[in-house]
Design a protein around this motif. Sequence first.
Motif, PDB file in Angstrom:
ATOM      1  N   LEU A  65      17.011 -21.272  -1.318  1.00  0.00           N
ATOM      2  CA  LEU A  65      17.973 -20.469  -2.068  1.00  0.00           C
ATOM      3  C   LEU A  65      17.619 -20.429  -3.550  1.00  0.00           C
ATOM      4  CD1 LEU A  65      21.328 -21.587  -0.409  1.00  0.00           C
ATOM      5  CD2 LEU A  65      20.243 -19.339  -0.245  1.00  0.00           C
ATOM      6  N   ALA A  66      17.179 -21.563  -4.098  1.00  0.00           N
ATOM      7  CA  ALA A  66      16.836 -21.605  -5.527  1.00  0.00           C
ATOM      8  C   ALA A  66      15.659 -20.682  -5.831  1.00  0.00           C
ATOM      9  CB  ALA A  66      16.516 -23.040  -5.952  1.00  0.00           C
ATOM     10  N   ARG A  67      14.638 -20.724  -4.980  1.00  0.00           N
ATOM     11  CA  ARG A  67      13.476 -19.859  -5.201  1.00  0.00           C
ATOM     12  C   ARG A  67      13.840 -18.389  -4.995  1.00  0.00           C
ATOM     13  NH1 ARG A  67       8.648 -22.232  -6.048  1.00  0.00           N
ATOM     14  NH2 ARG A  67       8.498 -24.478  -5.676  1.00  0.00           N
ATOM     15  N   SER A  68      14.714 -18.122  -4.046  1.00  0.00           N
ATOM     16  CA  SER A  68      15.164 -16.744  -3.823  1.00  0.00           C
ATOM     17  C   SER A  68      15.922 -16.224  -5.035  1.00  0.00           C
ATOM     18  CB  SER A  68      16.054 -16.674  -2.580  1.00  0.00           C
ATOM     19  OG  SER A  68      15.339 -17.039  -1.420  1.00  0.00           O
ATOM     20  N   ARG A  69      16.824 -17.044  -5.566  1.00  0.00           N
ATOM     21  CA  ARG A  69      17.565 -16.635  -6.756  1.00  0.00           C
ATOM     22  C   ARG A  69      16.636 -16.416  -7.946  1.00  0.00           C
ATOM     23  NH1 ARG A  69      21.575 -20.437  -4.691  1.00  0.00           N
ATOM     24  NH2 ARG A  69      20.582 -22.083  -5.914  1.00  0.00           N
ATOM     25  N   SER A 111       0.827  -1.216   0.000  1.00  0.00           N
ATOM     26  CA  SER A 111       0.000   0.000   0.000  1.00  0.00           C
ATOM     27  C   SER A 111       0.856   1.258   0.000  1.00  0.00           C
ATOM     28  CB  SER A 111      -0.937   0.011   1.205  1.00  0.00           C
ATOM     29  OG  SER A 111      -0.221   0.181   2.422  1.00  0.00           O
ATOM     30  N   GLN A 112       2.110   1.138   0.474  1.00  0.00           N
ATOM     31  CA  GLN A 112       3.038   2.267   0.477  1.00  0.00           C
ATOM     32  C   GLN A 112       3.895   2.310  -0.785  1.00  0.00           C
ATOM     33  OE1 GLN A 112       5.143   2.903   4.368  1.00  0.00           O
ATOM     34  NE2 GLN A 112       4.056   1.044   4.945  1.00  0.00           N
ATOM     35  N   GLY A 113       3.666   1.376  -1.678  1.00  0.00           N
ATOM     36  CA  GLY A 113       4.465   1.325  -2.896  1.00  0.00           C
ATOM     37  C   GLY A 113       5.829   0.693  -2.716  1.00  0.00           C
ATOM     38  N   ILE A 114       6.046  -0.001  -1.597  1.00  0.00           N
ATOM     39  CA  ILE A 114       7.312  -0.705  -1.359  1.00  0.00           C
ATOM     40  C   ILE A 114       7.203  -2.089  -1.995  1.00  0.00           C
ATOM     41  CG2 ILE A 114       8.897  -1.629   0.373  1.00  0.00           C
ATOM     42  CD1 ILE A 114       7.914   0.600   2.261  1.00  0.00           C
ATOM     43  N   MET A 115       7.928  -2.282  -3.095  1.00  0.00           N
ATOM     44  CA  MET A 115       7.763  -3.489  -3.906  1.00  0.00           C
ATOM     45  C   MET A 115       8.919  -4.475  -3.742  1.00  0.00           C
ATOM     46  SD  MET A 115       4.876  -2.676  -4.967  1.00  0.00           S
ATOM     47  CE  MET A 115       4.566  -4.129  -5.973  1.00  0.00           C
ATOM     48  N   THR A 116       9.560  -4.461  -2.590  1.00  0.00           N
ATOM     49  CA  THR A 116      10.631  -5.416  -2.310  1.00  0.00           C
ATOM     50  C   THR A 116      10.122  -6.845  -2.524  1.00  0.00           C
ATOM     51  OG1 THR A 116      11.447  -3.908  -0.602  1.00  0.00           O
ATOM     52  CG2 THR A 116      12.313  -6.162  -0.597  1.00  0.00           C
ATOM     53  N   PRO A 117      10.836  -7.691  -3.258  1.00  0.00           N
ATOM     54  CA  PRO A 117      10.402  -9.078  -3.432  1.00  0.00           C
ATOM     55  C   PRO A 117      10.244  -9.792  -2.089  1.00  0.00           C
ATOM     56  CG  PRO A 117      12.184  -8.554  -4.936  1.00  0.00           C
ATOM     57  CD  PRO A 117      12.063  -7.390  -4.014  1.00  0.00           C
ATOM     58  N   ILE A 118       9.190 -10.603  -1.987  1.00  0.00           N
ATOM     59  CA  ILE A 118       8.876 -11.298  -0.732  1.00  0.00           C
ATOM     60  C   ILE A 118       8.691 -12.785  -0.997  1.00  0.00           C
ATOM     61  CG2 ILE A 118       7.184 -11.564   1.130  1.00  0.00           C
ATOM     62  CD1 ILE A 118       6.564  -8.572   0.832  1.00  0.00           C
ATOM     63  N   LEU A 119       9.391 -13.603  -0.200  1.00  0.00           N
ATOM     64  CA  LEU A 119       9.245 -15.056  -0.239  1.00  0.00           C
ATOM     65  C   LEU A 119       8.646 -15.503   1.080  1.00  0.00           C
ATOM     66  CD1 LEU A 119       9.806 -17.781  -1.653  1.00  0.00           C
ATOM     67  CD2 LEU A 119      12.056 -17.759  -0.587  1.00  0.00           C
ATOM     68  N   LEU A 120       7.480 -16.140   1.027  1.00  0.00           N
ATOM     69  CA  LEU A 120       6.777 -16.574   2.229  1.00  0.00           C
ATOM     70  C   LEU A 120       7.288 -17.924   2.724  1.00  0.00           C
ATOM     71  CD1 LEU A 120       3.045 -15.831   1.293  1.00  0.00           C
ATOM     72  CD2 LEU A 120       4.475 -14.533   2.883  1.00  0.00           C
ATOM     73  N   ASP A 154       6.515 -15.558  -4.013  1.00  0.00           N
ATOM     74  CA  ASP A 154       6.597 -17.016  -4.040  1.00  0.00           C
ATOM     75  C   ASP A 154       6.536 -17.503  -2.599  1.00  0.00           C
ATOM     76  OD1 ASP A 154       6.833 -19.609  -4.945  1.00  0.00           O
ATOM     77  OD2 ASP A 154       8.778 -19.314  -5.929  1.00  0.00           O
ATOM     78  N   TYR A 155       6.568 -18.827  -2.406  1.00  0.00           N
ATOM     79  CA  TYR A 155       6.530 -19.374  -1.052  1.00  0.00           C
ATOM     80  C   TYR A 155       7.347 -20.656  -0.989  1.00  0.00           C
ATOM     81  CZ  TYR A 155       3.126 -22.726  -2.881  1.00  0.00           C
ATOM     82  OH  TYR A 155       2.521 -23.711  -3.610  1.00  0.00           O
ATOM     83  N   VAL A 156       7.768 -20.987   0.224  1.00  0.00           N
ATOM     84  CA  VAL A 156       8.425 -22.261   0.525  1.00  0.00           C
ATOM     85  C   VAL A 156       7.714 -22.857   1.726  1.00  0.00           C
ATOM     86  CG1 VAL A 156      10.544 -23.343   1.382  1.00  0.00           C
ATOM     87  CG2 VAL A 156      10.675 -21.633  -0.428  1.00  0.00           C
ATOM     88  N   LYS A 158       7.258 -25.172   5.059  1.00  0.00           N
ATOM     89  CA  LYS A 158       8.027 -25.726   6.172  1.00  0.00           C
ATOM     90  C   LYS A 158       7.722 -27.218   6.313  1.00  0.00           C
ATOM     91  CE  LYS A 158       7.787 -21.455   8.917  1.00  0.00           C
ATOM     92  NZ  LYS A 158       7.342 -20.896  10.218  1.00  0.00           N
ATOM     93  N   PRO A 159       8.657 -28.039   6.795  1.00  0.00           N
ATOM     94  CA  PRO A 159      10.039 -27.690   7.152  1.00  0.00           C
ATOM     95  C   PRO A 159      10.839 -27.288   5.919  1.00  0.00           C
ATOM     96  CG  PRO A 159       9.736 -30.073   7.215  1.00  0.00           C
ATOM     97  CD  PRO A 159       8.372 -29.473   7.010  1.00  0.00           C
ATOM     98  N   VAL A 160      11.620 -26.243   6.076  1.00  0.00           N
ATOM     99  CA  VAL A 160      12.295 -25.613   4.948  1.00  0.00           C
ATOM    100  C   VAL A 160      13.443 -26.479   4.439  1.00  0.00           C
ATOM    101  CG1 VAL A 160      13.632 -23.602   4.220  1.00  0.00           C
ATOM    102  CG2 VAL A 160      11.672 -23.317   5.757  1.00  0.00           C
ATOM    103  N   ALA A 161      13.436 -26.707   3.135  1.00  0.00           N
ATOM    104  CA  ALA A 161      14.583 -27.329   2.463  1.00  0.00           C
ATOM    105  C   ALA A 161      15.454 -26.188   1.951  1.00  0.00           C
ATOM    106  CB  ALA A 161      14.112 -28.212   1.314  1.00  0.00           C
ATOM    107  N   PHE A 162      16.624 -26.014   2.539  1.00  0.00           N
ATOM    108  CA  PHE A 162      17.425 -24.832   2.255  1.00  0.00           C
ATOM    109  C   PHE A 162      17.875 -24.714   0.800  1.00  0.00           C
ATOM    110  CE2 PHE A 162      17.985 -25.242   6.930  1.00  0.00           C
ATOM    111  CZ  PHE A 162      17.267 -24.102   7.249  1.00  0.00           C
ATOM    112  N   PRO A 163      18.209 -25.813   0.108  1.00  0.00           N
ATOM    113  CA  PRO A 163      18.521 -25.664  -1.324  1.00  0.00           C
ATOM    114  C   PRO A 163      17.344 -25.090  -2.114  1.00  0.00           C
ATOM    115  CG  PRO A 163      19.349 -27.757  -0.508  1.00  0.00           C
ATOM    116  CD  PRO A 163      18.497 -27.189   0.582  1.00  0.00           C
TER     117      PRO A 163
END
Length: 232
Positions: free
Chosen positions: A109-113, A68-77, A97-99, A101-106
Motif C-alpha cells: 500500500l505504501a509503494r502504491s500510494r 507501445s500503445q501509449g497507455i501509461m497507467t502506473p504499474i507495480l510489479l 516500482d516493485y514489491v 513476494k511474500p508480499v508485505a501488505f503495508p
Amino acid sequence: MQVLVVEDDDSLIHAVSSVFREEGFIVHESMRGDDGLFMAEQNIYDLIILDVMLPGMSGISLIHHLRSQGIMTPILLLTAVDAVERRVQGLDAGADDYVVKPVAFPELLARSRAILRRHGTLSDSGDISVGSVTVRPKLQDGFVNDVPLKLSAKEYELFEFLLINRNQILTREQILDRVWGFDTDSGAGIVDLYIHYLRKKLAVQEYPDMIQTVRGIGYMVKGKANVSKNEN
C-alpha cells in the motif's frame, strides 16, 4: 480510484484485492496475462498490480504492449525474491516500482500510494483535491471546504475520475467506460444525467461551474491539484 490486479495465485489475488478495497479502491481482477492486457486496454485504471510470471502472457510482455500503445497507467510489479533480472526487465519496460513476494501488505500500500503521489493523483492523506474541493476515497464522498456533498456511489466515481484527470478533456465515451464499464448497456446520455446531478450538489456549495462542458466532446474540471510531493 480503480486498480487492476493481475496475479495467478488464487489466495494472493484475493488478499491483495481485499486490502485495496478496504482502502476505498474499486478493484478488478485477472488471473491471466492476456486477459489482463485486454482489461487494461479497454478500461482506464489508476494503478495496475502485476505479477511477472503469468499464464497466457508474461507481465513483462504485458508492460511492453501497454507502453507501445501509449497507455501509461502506473504499474507495480510483484516479483519473487530472487527475480532480480526480471525486476530489471520490468522497470526497463516501463514499470514504476516493485514489491517482493511474500508480499508485505503495508509495504504494498505504501509503494502504491507513493506511485500515485508521483503521478499527481493522491495527497499524503490519500485525498484528491482541487482548490477547496476534495474527494476522500475512504469515505467515498466529495467535500467543499469540508462540507460533505453526500454523493451516491456513481456520483462519487464520476467526480473522482474528473478530479484525477483535472485539466484534461474527458469524452463521454471515456467517462462511460470508466464509471459504468465498457460492457454497460447504458448510453452516453447517462453521463450527462450524472453530470447534472453533480452540478446541482456543487451549486449548493457555490461551485456550480466547476465541471465545464466541452461542446460536442465531453467534460473537464479546471484547477490546480493540492497534492503534496513529500513521500516521507
